[in-house]
Design a protein around this motif. Structure first.
Motif, mmCIF file in Angstrom:
data_model
loop_
_atom_site.group_PDB
_atom_site.id
_atom_site.type_symbol
_atom_site.label_atom_id
_atom_site.label_comp_id
_atom_site.label_asym_id
_atom_site.label_seq_id
_atom_site.Cartn_x
_atom_site.Cartn_y
_atom_site.Cartn_z
ATOM 1 N N TRP A 116 0.839 -1.207 0.000
ATOM 2 C CA TRP A 116 0.000 0.000 0.000
ATOM 3 C C TRP A 116 0.869 1.251 0.000
ATOM 4 C CZ3 TRP A 116 -0.417 3.779 3.891
ATOM 5 C CH2 TRP A 116 -1.464 4.694 3.721
ATOM 6 N N ALA A 117 1.863 1.295 0.879
ATOM 7 C CA ALA A 117 2.738 2.465 0.951
ATOM 8 C C ALA A 117 3.545 2.613 -0.339
ATOM 9 C CB ALA A 117 3.673 2.342 2.152
ATOM 10 N N MET A 118 4.009 1.499 -0.884
ATOM 11 C CA MET A 118 4.758 1.550 -2.143
ATOM 12 C C MET A 118 3.909 2.123 -3.266
ATOM 13 S SD MET A 118 6.619 -2.176 -1.859
ATOM 14 C CE MET A 118 7.096 -2.213 -3.593
ATOM 15 N N ASP A 119 2.658 1.671 -3.354
ATOM 16 C CA ASP A 119 1.770 2.170 -4.401
ATOM 17 C C ASP A 119 1.500 3.663 -4.243
ATOM 18 O OD1 ASP A 119 1.658 -0.348 -5.469
ATOM 19 O OD2 ASP A 119 -0.351 -0.815 -4.714
ATOM 20 N N MET A 120 1.364 4.110 -3.010
ATOM 21 C CA MET A 120 1.118 5.530 -2.772
ATOM 22 C C MET A 120 2.286 6.378 -3.239
ATOM 23 S SD MET A 120 -1.914 5.976 -1.508
ATOM 24 C CE MET A 120 -2.178 7.381 -0.434
ATOM 25 N N MET A 121 3.509 5.860 -3.117
ATOM 26 C CA MET A 121 4.703 6.616 -3.519
ATOM 27 C C MET A 121 5.189 6.251 -4.914
ATOM 28 S SD MET A 121 6.904 6.907 0.039
ATOM 29 C CE MET A 121 6.615 5.264 0.714
ATOM 30 N N SER A 122 4.467 5.375 -5.611
ATOM 31 C CA SER A 122 4.828 4.898 -6.948
ATOM 32 C C SER A 122 6.170 4.167 -6.945
ATOM 33 C CB SER A 122 4.858 6.048 -7.959
ATOM 34 O OG SER A 122 4.881 5.533 -9.282
ATOM 35 N N ILE A 123 6.425 3.413 -5.881
ATOM 36 C CA ILE A 123 7.649 2.620 -5.775
ATOM 37 C C ILE A 123 7.389 1.228 -6.341
ATOM 38 C CG2 ILE A 123 9.195 1.496 -4.114
ATOM 39 C CD1 ILE A 123 8.839 4.026 -2.363
ATOM 40 N N ASP A 124 8.275 0.779 -7.208
ATOM 41 C CA ASP A 124 8.067 -0.499 -7.891
ATOM 42 C C ASP A 124 8.618 -1.680 -7.102
ATOM 43 O OD1 ASP A 124 6.993 0.426 -10.645
ATOM 44 O OD2 ASP A 124 8.708 1.722 -10.239
ATOM 45 N N TYR A 125 9.802 -1.504 -6.511
ATOM 46 C CA TYR A 125 10.410 -2.548 -5.690
ATOM 47 C C TYR A 125 10.967 -1.905 -4.424
ATOM 48 C CZ TYR A 125 10.272 -5.535 -9.838
ATOM 49 O OH TYR A 125 9.854 -6.262 -10.919
ATOM 50 N N SER A 126 10.801 -2.598 -3.309
ATOM 51 C CA SER A 126 11.374 -2.150 -2.036
ATOM 52 C C SER A 126 12.305 -3.219 -1.496
ATOM 53 C CB SER A 126 10.272 -1.872 -1.003
ATOM 54 O OG SER A 126 9.651 -0.628 -1.244
ATOM 55 N N ILE A 127 13.451 -2.759 -0.978
ATOM 56 C CA ILE A 127 14.384 -3.632 -0.276
ATOM 57 C C ILE A 127 14.116 -3.440 1.212
ATOM 58 C CG2 ILE A 127 16.769 -4.360 -0.035
ATOM 59 C CD1 ILE A 127 15.690 -4.328 -2.931
ATOM 60 N N MET A 128 13.607 -4.473 1.854
ATOM 61 C CA MET A 128 13.097 -4.365 3.217
ATOM 62 C C MET A 128 14.097 -4.894 4.243
ATOM 63 S SD MET A 128 9.577 -6.023 4.684
ATOM 64 C CE MET A 128 10.244 -7.691 4.739
ATOM 65 N N PHE A 129 14.235 -4.187 5.359
ATOM 66 C CA PHE A 129 15.077 -4.609 6.476
ATOM 67 C C PHE A 129 14.219 -4.758 7.738
ATOM 68 C CE2 PHE A 129 18.365 -3.510 3.775
ATOM 69 C CZ PHE A 129 18.584 -2.144 3.631
ATOM 70 N N PRO A 130 14.719 -5.515 8.710
ATOM 71 C CA PRO A 130 14.106 -5.448 10.045
ATOM 72 C C PRO A 130 14.463 -4.122 10.704
ATOM 73 C CG PRO A 130 16.071 -6.812 10.118
ATOM 74 C CD PRO A 130 15.846 -6.461 8.668
ATOM 75 N N THR A 131 13.817 -3.797 11.810
ATOM 76 C CA THR A 131 14.073 -2.508 12.463
ATOM 77 C C THR A 131 14.619 -2.666 13.886
ATOM 78 O OG1 THR A 131 12.393 -1.471 11.072
ATOM 79 C CG2 THR A 131 13.080 -0.261 13.032
ATOM 80 N N PRO A 132 13.856 -3.156 14.871
ATOM 81 C CA PRO A 132 14.464 -3.346 16.193
ATOM 82 C C PRO A 132 15.713 -4.235 16.145
ATOM 83 C CG PRO A 132 12.093 -3.503 16.374
ATOM 84 C CD PRO A 132 12.403 -3.438 14.902
ATOM 85 N N MET A 133 15.764 -5.175 15.215
ATOM 86 C CA MET A 133 16.911 -6.065 15.111
ATOM 87 C C MET A 133 18.182 -5.340 14.689
ATOM 88 S SD MET A 133 15.429 -9.618 13.491
ATOM 89 C CE MET A 133 17.024 -9.965 12.755
ATOM 90 N N LEU A 134 18.073 -4.089 14.238
ATOM 91 C CA LEU A 134 19.268 -3.353 13.845
ATOM 92 C C LEU A 134 20.198 -3.107 15.035
ATOM 93 C CD1 LEU A 134 17.819 -0.734 11.321
ATOM 94 C CD2 LEU A 134 18.999 -2.879 10.836
ATOM 95 N N HIS A 135 19.670 -3.242 16.246
ATOM 96 C CA HIS A 135 20.507 -3.121 17.440
ATOM 97 C C HIS A 135 20.806 -4.475 18.069
ATOM 98 C CE1 HIS A 135 19.437 1.136 17.082
ATOM 99 N NE2 HIS A 135 20.473 1.372 17.856
ATOM 100 N N LEU A 136 20.455 -5.541 17.373
ATOM 101 C CA LEU A 136 20.737 -6.878 17.884
ATOM 102 C C LEU A 136 22.241 -7.127 17.981
ATOM 103 C CD1 LEU A 136 19.514 -9.587 18.762
ATOM 104 C CD2 LEU A 136 19.416 -10.242 16.339
ATOM 105 N N SER A 137 23.005 -6.379 17.221
ATOM 106 C CA SER A 137 24.465 -6.518 17.251
ATOM 107 C C SER A 137 25.055 -6.189 18.617
ATOM 108 C CB SER A 137 25.086 -5.594 16.210
ATOM 109 O OG SER A 137 24.670 -4.251 16.427
ATOM 110 N N LEU A 138 24.308 -5.480 19.453
ATOM 111 C CA LEU A 138 24.803 -5.104 20.785
ATOM 112 C C LEU A 138 24.493 -6.152 21.838
ATOM 113 C CD1 LEU A 138 23.799 -1.325 20.766
ATOM 114 C CD2 LEU A 138 26.013 -2.336 20.214
#
Length: 420
Positions: A116-138
């Motif tokens: 839905w968000a991609m269509d609203m911004m006319s984005i064709d492909y998104s590369i998705m990451f996790p978010t809270p896990m970005l601090h899992l390295s700690l």
């Protein structure tokens, strides 16, 4: 609570309705747009992810944690204050159901929300990451990082990504364990939706260490890129002197990537692995000219300390890729921004990223509206460079109009309600 939910639903629809208008006004339906940094809030799906943990003890621990209340999340929100004390609702859990009400029956709610968000911004492909896990390295136990990262990636490539090929991912590598990182590359390189690999930059193991050589060699052989995703750690000794989130955010996101890029260059990783594609994500652009100039100057004075290099450090940097967000674009630094684009050869090395749904996300118009870019440069940065880097198709996939997409539940985008 219901009032907060209703306000959140209206706000996000109205916000992205503006993005949809921008897409229609600027003709974004004429060329592909690739978002190389779109975030997934995986903590809302731990009940689905935890069963994928292979280690019995860690799985039991994680199961117990998911059944508790969430005081840690409240503490984290107060420490980071990403939502500006509740005034920005884009990432808040209040908005979980805003799009799920309209979710297609054949899509997981997380996938439906992202499309839905991609269509609203006319984005064709998104590369998705996790978010809270970005601090899992700690996390102090490397085996926990490995277990959670593998469980998430197995869930993502088994349950979510096969539902729609417009959403792809970079596999989170548990870099605190080099052997496990190598195993991840071997296990997931050909998994559905995987277009590369990612290291979170908030970590304290030197990335030039020889123990990572097999990882870099294996990634190089896949032909897929390795991204370093920036972040901040307010508890880091230097950053702990700062008393405002704005300060930790401004410095932390650049500092973490600068450390790793410097180590990679000074220790000649690009010479040792010349086909390894490197990308640096979510640090903005202002630090790139600074580091180019600084390292070039130091290199000319102390060349003997970098015997593995055959060129200037900035020459290697111009062969790397950098994501746009959060691009420093105030009216007072327009000239510096243009100079930054020229210095880094942005037409060929810069890739668009939204960072959606974070509080500081950028729509594609942020790039498209830069007055000093040629039409070809706009198209390269918004999609062409990423298509080449990730091997993505170049055909347009996003709907050409809001009506065609059935976006927001309104007959036209202009009908979306506004907040007072």
């Amino acid at each position: 609570m219901r009032e907060l939910y209703d306000r959140g639903t209206i706000q996000i629809q109205n916000l992205l309705a503006n993005a949809r208008r921008q897409a229609d006004d600027r003709g974004f339906h004429d060329f592909p747009i690739i978002d190389v940094d779109s975030h997934h809030y995986e903590d809302r799906r731990w009940n689905e992810i935890v069963p994928y943990i292979q280690d019995d003890q860690i799985r039991d621990w994680a199961t117990a944690m998911t059944k508790r209340t969430r005081p840690a999340s409240v503490t984290g929100a107060m420490l980071g204050n990403q939502e500006v004390s509740g005034r920005i609702l884009r990432t808040g859990h209040q908005l979980v159901g805003a799009v799920e009400q309209q979710a297609r029956a054949d899509h997981h709610p997380d996938m439906a929300r992202m499309l839905w968000a991609m269509d609203m911004m006319s984005i064709d492909y998104s590369i998705m990451f996790p978010t809270p896990m970005l601090h899992l390295s700690l996390h102090p136990a490397a085996e926990v990082e490995v277990a959670l990262a593998r469980a998430y990636t197995r869930w993502l490539t088994t349950e979510l990504l096969p539902q729609d090929d417009r959403v792809r991912t970079l596999v989170y590598l548990p870099f605190n364990d080099p052997a496990a990182s190598l195993a991840f590359v071997e296990e997931f390189a050909d998994a559905p939706g995987v277009v590369g690999f990612m290291v979170t930059s908030v970590r304290y193991r030197p990335v030039h260490a020889n123990e990572y050589a097999p990882v870099y060699a294996a990634i190089q052989e896949t032909g897929k890129p390795l991204a370093f995703h920036a972040g901040y750690n307010w508890h880091e000794q230097g950053l702990s002197q700062l008393n405002k989130f704005i300060s930790a955010h401004a410095l932390g996101f650049t500092f973490s990537n600068m450390i790793h890029l410097t180590n990679i260059l000074v220790n000649a990783i690009p010479e040792r692995f010349p086909r390894l594609k490197l990308m640096w994500v979510e640090s903005g652009l202002a630090w790139i000219p600074f580091l180019m100039q600084r390292l070039d100057n130091e290199y000319l004075m102390r060349t003997s300390e970098c015997p593995g290099l055959t060129r200037m450090p900035s020459d290697y940097m111009r062969e790397m890729y950098f994501s746009t967000q959060p691009m420093e674009r105030t009216a007072t630094n327009a000239g510096m921004l243009r100079a930054s684009f020229e210095l880094m050869d942005a037409e060929n090395t810069l890739v668009y990223s939204s960072d959606y749904p974070h509080w500081d996300f950028d729509t594609p118009s942020v790039i498209y509206d830069l007055p000093f870019l040629t039409d070809q440069a706009r198209r390269n940065i918004l999609g062409g460079n990423a298509c080449r880097l990730f091997g993505l198709p170049t055909q347009k996939r996003a709907p050409k109009s809001a009506i065609e997409a059935g976006l927001g539940g309104y007959d036209t985008v202009e009908a979306a309600p506004t907040l007072s």
